[in-house]
Design an enzyme around this catalytic site. Structure first.
Site, mmCIF file in Angstrom:
data_model
loop_
_atom_site.group_PDB
_atom_site.id
_atom_site.type_symbol
_atom_site.label_atom_id
_atom_site.label_comp_id
_atom_site.label_asym_id
_atom_site.label_seq_id
_atom_site.Cartn_x
_atom_site.Cartn_y
_atom_site.Cartn_z
ATOM 1 N N ARG A 2 0.682 -0.832 0.494
ATOM 2 C CA ARG A 2 0.048 0.725 -0.156
ATOM 3 C C ARG A 2 0.793 1.281 0.133
ATOM 4 N NH1 ARG A 2 -5.512 0.658 2.277
ATOM 5 N NH2 ARG A 2 -4.682 -1.974 3.472
ATOM 6 N N CYS A 5 -26.958 -1.406 -9.153
ATOM 7 C CA CYS A 5 -27.623 -1.639 -8.213
ATOM 8 C C CYS A 5 -27.433 -1.565 -7.481
ATOM 9 C CB CYS A 5 -28.821 -2.626 -9.201
ATOM 10 S SG CYS A 5 -30.526 -2.318 -9.266
#
Length: 429
Positions: A278, A346
């Protein structure tokens, strides 16, 4: 520090205006800065200068071939957690003696591929895995170098889903059982004990949990050496955090981390391995998205983007924060509007931010999600049959698409319809 800065009122990636890339490849897309990737890798090199060491990039954070090749050519090793990541590292030109294989569920096929292709070490996470590796190594007539991953039962004080060093986590063997497990490893054919492995979690913003874990590793090193084991490497994992919300986060610097390693482990005369992901790739990448609609709700406004949770899942999965900035620099005293920033998938979970203050936006405007270079593209999917978005690498004034957006025909053509569902079989008799 990164290389995504405003210049003449527009957001640039190094020397390339991001609007120029958007105009050619469309939105959304990921963009990585080569200069930032290399700078962050070299910060770890500087932090460990004077100690024998290898900085292994955690491939799971960003596995694009161009990123791996860039870092590999700079001297980075690779930390992989699957046969696929091992194959990617090799394809990027990283030699096997700079690849460390981690992960709790290595299969015999993955072990065989790594032993045949070359490997620096396996970080073994259980006794059944150790026995399987012994069998594979013996069948090939080779010796597998191993470090056993110990679980020090240290609370990393990070998100529950990325904490790996507590007793209830699935990773490693309890440190209290280490002596017995190392004795078993020494007795198995085809294995060579070379070190100890520990990794307590990701996105740590305090050095104290590291310090607690490393003190336990130092004590274990002395114990195992006294029992006759040649402990010459200490794999300390990764996990150092980055500032996602720039206004209020200040994680430790790599130099501070390196100084702490020297204090706790420097006297052991071991080669140090670390596996940052990271901190190398996170702030080296952004995701650029376009505004589709601004929708007025009952008690809030929604900024509906063309990027969605399938493109960047971290906010949905971890409640993660990403700074969102416009590609056109706002005036210093510009008005702010408050939005829930959402995508078109959705799912109510397709929400990037709630109640976020941004300069007023309109359809067609472009925004960038900062700190998206790690666990962004690698965790993306084609949910809702949304194509994976392009990845772009910038170096100075040059840029290239390093993963193109697939077409819908290409996506649909991957499916195979069995013969009994062919058009002919569905016709009326």
């Amino acid at each position: 520090m990164d290389h995504f800065l405003y210049r003449d009122g527009n957001l640039f990636a190094e020397d390339v205006p991001l609007a120029e890339i958007a105009a050619e490849v469309g939105t959304p897309f990921y963009c990585y800065s080569a200069a930032t990737l290399l700078r962050h890798f070299r910060l770890f090199e500087e932090a460990l200068a004077g100690l024998p060491h290898l900085v292994c990039f955690a491939v799971k954070s960003n596995s694009n071939q161009a990123v791996l090749r860039l870092l590999g050519q700079a001297g980075a090793g690779m930390d992989v957690v699957s046969g696929g990541e091992y194959a990617r590292a090799k394809a990027a030109g990283v030699p096997g003696d700079r690849i460390v294989f981690s992960g709790v569920g290595k299969t015999r096929a993955e072990m065989r591929a790594a032993l045949e292709g070359g490997i620096r070490q396996f970080n073994v996470e259980s006794e059944p895995e150790m026995e399987a590796l012994s069998e594979v190594a013996v069948s090939l007539g080779v010796t597998a170098p191993i470090a056993v991953r110990v679980n020090p039962d240290v609370d990393a004080k990070t998100h529950a889903k990325i904490a790996t060093g507590k007793s209830e986590n699935k990773f490693g063997i309890p440190i209290s059982r280490a002596a017995a497990v190392y004795a078993r490893a020494a007795a198995l054919p085809g294995l060579e004990v070379v070190g100890i492995d520990v990794h307590i979690g990701s996105q740590l913003t305090d050095l104290e949990p590291f310090r607690q874990a490393y003190r336990k590793v130092a004590e274990l090193t002395g114990t195992l050496r006294a029992q006759g084991h040649d402990i010459r490497r200490l794999d300390l994992g990764g996990g150092l955090g980055i500032p996602y919300a720039r206004s209020n986060e200040a994680p430790p610097l790599p130099l501070d981390y390196g100084a702490m390693i020297r204090e706790e482990l420097g006297h052991l005369d071991c080669e140090i391995e670390i596996e940052p992901g990271r901190l190398i790739s996170g702030n080296a990448g952004i995701m650029v998205s376009g505004v589709i609609y601004v929708k007025a709700g009952e008690d809030r406004s929604f900024l509906i983007l063309d990027a969605a949770m399938n493109d960047l899942v971290r906010p949905s999965m971890y409640d993660a924060h990403h700074d969102i900035v416009p590609l056109v620099e706002p005036a210093p005293a510009a008005d702010q509007a408050r939005y829930d920033v959402v995508g078109p998938v959705c799912e109510t979970g397709d929400t990037f931010a709630r109640g976020r203050d941004l300069p007023p936006c309109a359809p067609g405007d472009l925004v960038a999600f900062r700190s998206a270079g790690a666990y962004g593209a690698v965790m993306s999917s084609e949910y809702n049959t949304r194509p994976l978005i392009p990845e772009v690498l910038v170096q100075g004034g040059d840029w290239a698409v390093i993963r193109p957006r697939p077409g819908l025909d290409e996506i649909i053509a991957r499916d195979r319809v069995p013969g009994w569902l062919s058009a002919a079989s569905g016709e009326d008799a």
